[in-house]
Design a protein around this motif. Structure first.
Motif, short mmCIF file in Angstrom:
data_model
loop_
_atom_site.label_atom_id
_atom_site.label_comp_id
_atom_site.label_asym_id
_atom_site.label_seq_id
_atom_site.Cartn_x
_atom_site.Cartn_y
_atom_site.Cartn_z
N UNK A 229 -19.49 -9.88 2.39
CA UNK A 229 -20.76 -9.97 3.14
C UNK A 229 -20.65 -9.32 4.53
N UNK A 230 -19.51 -9.57 5.19
CA UNK A 230 -19.36 -9.02 6.55
C UNK A 230 -19.37 -7.49 6.50
N UNK A 231 -18.67 -6.93 5.50
CA UNK A 231 -18.60 -5.47 5.39
C UNK A 231 -19.97 -4.87 5.13
N UNK A 232 -20.78 -5.60 4.36
CA UNK A 232 -22.10 -5.11 4.02
C UNK A 232 -22.94 -4.91 5.28
N UNK A 233 -22.74 -5.83 6.25
CA UNK A 233 -23.60 -5.80 7.42
C UNK A 233 -23.18 -4.79 8.48
N UNK A 234 -21.89 -4.46 8.53
CA UNK A 234 -21.50 -3.42 9.50
C UNK A 234 -21.47 -2.08 8.76
N UNK A 235 -22.21 -1.12 9.27
CA UNK A 235 -22.29 0.18 8.59
C UNK A 235 -20.94 0.87 8.58
N UNK A 236 -20.28 0.84 9.74
CA UNK A 236 -18.94 1.40 9.80
C UNK A 236 -18.17 0.60 10.84
N UNK A 237 -16.88 0.41 10.59
CA UNK A 237 -16.07 -0.43 11.47
C UNK A 237 -14.60 -0.13 11.20
N UNK A 238 -13.72 -0.46 12.17
CA UNK A 238 -12.29 -0.30 11.87
C UNK A 238 -11.92 -1.17 10.68
N UNK A 239 -11.05 -0.67 9.82
CA UNK A 239 -10.62 -1.43 8.64
C UNK A 239 -9.20 -1.94 8.85
N UNK A 240 -8.78 -2.90 8.02
CA UNK A 240 -7.45 -3.48 8.13
C UNK A 240 -6.52 -2.77 7.13
N UNK A 241 -5.52 -2.02 7.62
CA UNK A 241 -4.64 -1.28 6.70
C UNK A 241 -3.95 -2.19 5.69
N UNK A 242 -3.62 -3.44 6.10
CA UNK A 242 -2.93 -4.33 5.14
C UNK A 242 -3.87 -4.74 4.01
N UNK A 243 -5.13 -4.98 4.38
CA UNK A 243 -6.13 -5.32 3.35
C UNK A 243 -6.28 -4.14 2.37
N UNK A 244 -6.32 -2.94 2.94
CA UNK A 244 -6.44 -1.74 2.10
C UNK A 244 -5.24 -1.64 1.15
N UNK A 245 -4.04 -1.86 1.69
CA UNK A 245 -2.83 -1.80 0.83
C UNK A 245 -2.92 -2.83 -0.28
N UNK A 246 -3.41 -4.04 0.06
CA UNK A 246 -3.51 -5.09 -0.96
C UNK A 246 -4.50 -4.71 -2.06
N UNK A 247 -5.60 -4.06 -1.66
CA UNK A 247 -6.62 -3.66 -2.64
C UNK A 247 -6.03 -2.78 -3.73
N UNK A 248 -5.03 -1.96 -3.36
CA UNK A 248 -4.49 -1.00 -4.33
C UNK A 248 -3.04 -1.33 -4.74
N UNK A 249 -2.60 -2.58 -4.48
CA UNK A 249 -1.24 -2.91 -4.91
C UNK A 249 -1.23 -3.01 -6.44
N UNK A 250 -0.15 -2.57 -7.04
CA UNK A 250 -0.07 -2.57 -8.50
C UNK A 250 -0.64 -1.30 -9.13
N UNK A 251 -1.21 -0.40 -8.30
CA UNK A 251 -1.69 0.89 -8.83
C UNK A 251 -0.51 1.87 -8.88
N UNK A 252 -0.78 3.11 -9.20
CA UNK A 252 0.24 4.15 -9.22
C UNK A 252 1.10 4.04 -7.94
#
Ligand code: FAD
Length: 394
Positions: A229-252
């Motif tokens: 929900x929070x992401x939906x409301x901010x059009x653009x914002x700094x992202x959390x690199x650790x969250x990004x890494x977690x999103x793609x853990x277990x991928x190639x």
């Protein structure tokens, strides 16, 4: 007596507005550009330019600059399953096999577009707040008290366009449910990374894309994930690199290697709009994201804004001060159907990329078959049809 040259005011100095300025000047039309930001610039991310817009950049003599600061993309480009199993090669050429797709840093593209313009035609620090027109003149006004008059005003002021409501009833942008994390990584941090390839990994509800920039010195990455929900409301914002890494853990594991190098990232909530019923009123028209914001799943937002600019310049080159309103209708008549189908196609392709179909065999076959759509997209040359539309104006 020679007729006076047309004078065009462009609101918005993004990729769409700056390319349109180049195209109009190439056709002998007088232009001024008004940008709200104190300086021209762009975010630290890449844009993928495809053959349909590269040929327009060549027409305004920017081919060599694109070759110099872009990264030619071709060899080894492919779609993969989330774990790296290949699905299909990626079509990055037009059907004559002209290998002309380029990854560009967005700031580099803005810089070459601006550098090609005559001095003093771009006015930064001008936020447009109003528009008026009469039978003879179009007039944009700005928060700093300035006014700019011309025969035509082009609103190239992006998805939140200030002037859109002047031509079409207000509407809300549509949220896709996804956000995109974007950034760039120096290639020398991962020396073995392919530096000519567009690579996409597809998983459930997510996909990950890389392509090279600046002659392969930089790697552009984009990670598409579901939004909270929070992401939906901010059009653009700094992202959390650790969250990004977690999103793609277990991928190639190659994605893990790349994301290990990310120390800062930015995220965009992905919105588009339903195709608008009209783009023009009198001497005012819309261009680029102001007219047709689209999801990035065909990589066409900037490419279509470049096609818009060339179509408009080609048609206005045959117009005079009395016929500009008809010329603007011819421009939107030419463009609305093509970009409407691309807006819809981008939504459909996003569903494919996010594996909405649980049968991955079917999804993979659709991805492979999509090459034919891309070929048609890339083969398109907006100029001959714009010339025909201009001739029909008489
Ligand atoms: P914008 O780039 O939004 O520029 C509008 C300009 O107008 C800005 O400079 C703004 O400051 C100015 N402005 C706004 N309001 C005013 C005002 N009131 N007065 C004066 N100035 C004003 N497209 C591609 O073709 N290929 C890709 O690979 C690609 N990848 C993408 C990835 C993501 C994650 C996203 C979100 C988009 C992507 N796009 C891509 C789309 C592309 O970024 C846009 O379609 C493109 O930048 C639109 O250009 P524009 O000039 O119309 O609008």
């Amino acid at each position: 007596m020679t007729e006076k040259r047309l004078k065009v005011v462009i609101v918005g100095g993004g990729i769409g507005g700056l390319f349109a300025a180049n195209a109009l000047i190439t056709r002998g039309i007088q232009v001024s550009v008004y940008e709200q930001a104190p300086e021209l610039g762009e975010v630290g991310a890449g844009v993928f330019l495809t053959p349909n817009s590269i040929r327009q950049l060549q027409r305004v003599n920017l081919g060599p600059a694109v070759e110099k600061v872009g990264a030619r993309v071709g060899f080894g480009s492919q779609y993969m399953r989330h774990n790296g199993v290949p699905i299909a090669p990626v079509q990055v050429t037009d059907s004559v096999g002209w290998n002309a797709a380029f990854g560009m840093h967005r700031a580099d593209l803005v810089e070459i577009l601006a550098a090609a313009l005559p001095r003093d035609i771009v006015h930064t620090g001008h936020r447009c707040t109003g528009y008026e027109q009469s039978a003879d003149v179009a007039c944009a006004s700005f928060a700093n008290g300035a006014v700019a008059e011309g025969d035509v005003v082009i609103a190239a002021d992006g998805i939140h366009s200030e002037l859109r409501h002047e031509v079409t009833p207000p509407s809300h942008p549509v949220f896709s449910g996804s956000v995109a994390y974007r950034g760039v990584i120096p290639h020398d941090r991962i020396p073995g990374w392919p530096n000519e390839s567009w690579l996409m990994w597809l998983g459930k509800g997510k996909h990950f894309l890389t392509f090279p920039l600046r002659a392969g010195q930089l790697i552009n990455y984009v990670g598409f994930v579901p939004a909270d929900e929070e992401m939906r409301e901010s059009w653009s914002a700094p992202g959390d690199p650790d969250l990004l890494r977690r999103e793609f853990s277990g991928w190639d594991p190659r994605i893990g290697l790349l994301l290990d190098q990310v120390s800062a990232t930015f995220r965009w909530a992905l919105y588009d709009r339903e195709p608008l019923p009209t783009w023009s009123r009198g001497r005012l028209t819309l261009l680029g994201d102001a007219a047709h914001p689209m999801l990035p799943h065909l990589g066409q937002g900037a490419n279509q804004s470049i096609e818009d600019g060339m179509a408009l310049a080609t048609i206005l080159a045959r117009a005079n001060r009395k016929t500009v309103a008809t010329a603007l209708l011819a421009y939107e008549g030419l463009r609305r159907e093509r970009v409407g189908s691309i807006q819809r196609g981008a939504r459909e392709n996003g569903l494919r990329y996010d594996s909405a179909n649980p049968d991955l065999g079917v999804r993979d076959a659709q991805i492979a078959a999509h090459a034919a759509f891309r070929r048609r997209l890339y083969d398109h040359d907006v100029v001959p049809e714009a010339e025909a539309a201009a001739l029909a104006l008489g």
